[in-house]
Design an enzyme around this catalytic site. Structure first.
Site, PDB file in Angstrom:
ATOM      1  N   ASP A 222     -23.710  16.098 -20.399  1.00 52.04           N
ATOM      2  CA  ASP A 222     -22.346  16.017 -20.907  1.00 52.04           C
ATOM      3  C   ASP A 222     -21.456  15.254 -19.927  1.00 52.04           C
ATOM      4  OD1 ASP A 222     -20.352  16.973 -22.913  1.00 52.04           O
ATOM      5  OD2 ASP A 222     -19.508  17.988 -21.162  1.00 52.04           O
ATOM      6  N   GLU A 286     -24.438  11.173 -21.642  1.00 57.56           N
ATOM      7  CA  GLU A 286     -23.254  10.904 -22.451  1.00 57.56           C
ATOM      8  C   GLU A 286     -22.254  10.236 -21.508  1.00 57.56           C
ATOM      9  OE1 GLU A 286     -19.697  13.061 -25.001  1.00 57.56           O
ATOM     10  OE2 GLU A 286     -20.369  13.827 -23.059  1.00 57.56           O
TER      11      GLU A 286
END
Length: 568
Positions: A222, A286
């Site tokens: 993330d 990401e």
């Protein structure tokens, strides 16, 4: 789509031999948002055992891996991305034993397991942050996070350290009772970690080993570009740059907050952990980094190995734009000795079937118009649903034929649209509450899946789902689409089944079509793909038709349709 008779040459194809260590390069990965996938224990929330229950569905779909969004203990200040314990399962979703059972069932079905790791911040309920709150200034406990004293203005008054704005709106600093402020790039319940602290680095390397030891095959990282901050700026004597100044600074590896060069030191350490396993564990970043050259750094074989490519997700339905994006990302992946990734939807964006059904846009405006649609009430009455579905199916077939990995988001295989008209009282996304009237949030793509048309909660579970489902979900329930040979679900199943046999080397050759609205390429084994972006039917190239996203019209490829063929 009804199955077509397959040519004899198809049966003779030998799929490319993929070593275990390279399984991720051209994998189809299916994202599960656990709380909205399937509720087996009847508490209104999807759970880990619910995923295990649906392994046969996932196997029949034909995917190669499942990526689980966060399932850790969390107060849900941000849909589970505020993690209170990185080595456990949220009790409302199950136990570690349930996780082990799910992993074993997926592996038995030939499906790999990828889990989300959230390293930029913890929950404010994490044991570390609770210790920091109860510890004095300058303590080792506080040094795991980013704390700063107040700024003193010219009149001697204490002020917030800076005017930085969090990603969810509001100040990026929150103050403790003793006067110190802590940094939170996202919600106040998500304090940022101090990645200059060796203890933080050691902790996450241990977390990665913990899940790898339990059989996890890979990790989705993330906001991978935001871990390391410039401490010299944050703790320096001078006032911090203003938010306006920050937005003007280049992302060239020296920005105080985003995409700093030092972040790759972290990932080189992670690579050492991954390589302890056979096959090595993998990771996908990401990284919302605009410069493709810098984004490719996250895919280094010395680092994470792969990074998300969101370019097609943000592109208009425009053939030249698609081709430019495809070429560029294949070039970058080759340069990094990685493979690229293709994605159209995930838990953070408006579902692509809806985006493609909104009015045609000027280049670069799709997200703006989509957000306006949500703010205006998000009614499907304002969406060309058939156009959206037609374009979505065509684009998905294009992506599945491209070299590289494809990431699917739960429910897109059912042709689900965004649920835009959620009542304010039912919303959960902190973005909605912190940015009223500006950003409606991401709840509309997180509504629980419909499994059975005439059941409570459309078969999601025995109790009322944690999000209300619209009545039109009944038309997209799995049991309805399973019986319909023309359904989106059966198109996905057929495409994924064919893809397993058609996979070949990670190359393509573009073919001239005579129209800027039609793209055509061929893979090394004669797998030919043609996508018609226009509204009008076009002639098909020579070859045996394997599948098309919509039925042919008098032997021609309809508008906004993709076909797969096999050269004779």
């Amino acid at each position: 789509m009804p199955s077509l008779p397959l040519p004899s040459k198809f049966e003779e194809l030998v799929p490319v031999d993929v070593p275990d260590a390279q399984w991720w390069r051209q994998a189809v990965v299916y994202q599960v948002y656990p709380r909205s996938f399937y509720d087996l224990d009847g508490n209104g929330l999807g759970d880990i055992r619910g995923i295990t229950e649906k392994v046969p569905y996932l196997k029949e779909l034909g995917i190669d891996a499942v990526w689980l969004s966060p399932f850790y203990p969390s107060e849900l200040a941000d849909g589970g991305y505020d993690v209170a314990d990185y080595r456990d399962v949220a009790p409302e979703l199950g136990t570690l034993a349930d996780f082990d059972e799910m992993t074993a069932a997926l592996h038995e079905a030939g499906i790999r397991v990828v889990v989300d790791i959230v390293p930029n911040h913890t929950s404010d309920q994490h044991v570390w942050f609770k210790e920091a709150v109860n510890s004095p200034k300058g303590s080792p406990a506080r040094n795991r996070y980013i704390f700063r004293d107040s700024r003193i203005d010219e009149d001697g008054n204490e002020q917030i350290p800076s005017d930085w704005i969090s990603m969810f709106g509001g100040p990026q600093w929150d103050q403790l009772a003793d006067g110190q402020w802590y940094l939170h790039t996202f919600a106040p319940e998500q304090p940022d970690l101090n990645w200059d602290n060796p203890e933080v680095r050691e902790e996450f390397e241990d977390v990665l080993a913990f899940w790898s030891d339990r059989g996890v095959d890979g990790f989705r990282i993330d906001v991978a570009h935001s871990l390391v901050k410039d401490q010299a700026v944050i703790f320096g004597p001078d006032p911090l740059p203003t938010w306006a100044e920050m937005e003007k600074l280049p992302w060239d590896g020296t920005h105080p907050v985003w995409d700093r060069d030092e972040v790759h030191d972290v990932y080189r350490g992670w690579r050492k952990v991954f390589d302890r396993y056979d096959p090595p564990r993998v990771a996908v970043a990401e990284a919302w980094v605009e410069d493709p050259q810098r984004r490719a750094k996250y895919a280094s074989i010395e680092g994470l190995g792969q990074t998300f490519n969101f370019d097609l997700l943000r592109a208009d339905f425009h053939a030249p734009q698609f081709k430019e994006i495809i070429d560029h990302n294949l070039e970058l992946a080759a340069r990094a000795d990685s493979s690229t990734t293709w994605v159209l939807s995930n838990h953070d964006v408006i579902r692509h079937a809806t985006r493609y059904g909104l009015p045609d846009l000027l280049e670069g405006e799709e997200s703006v118009v989509g957000q306006k649609w949500l703010l205006d009430g998000g009614s499907l009455a304002d969406v060309d649903v058939e156009q959206g579905n037609r374009r979505a199916d065509a684009t998905t077939m294009l992506l599945l034929a491209l070299p590289g990995a494809t990431y699917l988001y739960q429910g897109e295989e059912l042709g689900l649209h965004e649920v835009g008209d959620i009542a304010d009282a039912d919303r959960q996304d902190p973005t909605f509450f912190r940015s009223p009237g500006v950003d409606i949030g991401r709840d509309g793509c997180r509504v629980p899946l419909p499994w059975v048309a005439d059941a409570q909660g459309y078969g999601f579970g025995s109790e009322t789902p944690h999000f209300p489902q619209p009545t039109w979900f009944a038309d997209h329930a799995v049991d309805v689409e399973d019986r319909d040979p023309h359904s989106t679900l059966n198109l996905y199943r057929q495409a994924l089944s064919l893809r397993k046999r058609l996979l070949t080397e990670e190359r393509l050759t573009w073919e001239e079509t005579g129209s800027e609205d039609v793209l055509q390429f061929v893979r090394p084994n004669g797998w030919r793909v043609i996508m018609n972006f226009s509204k009008d039917a076009v002639d098909l190239p020579d070859g045996d038709l394997l599948l098309s996203s919509r039925p042919l019209e008098d032997g021609r490829l309809p508008g906004e349709t993709t076909a797969w063929l096999l050269d004779a």
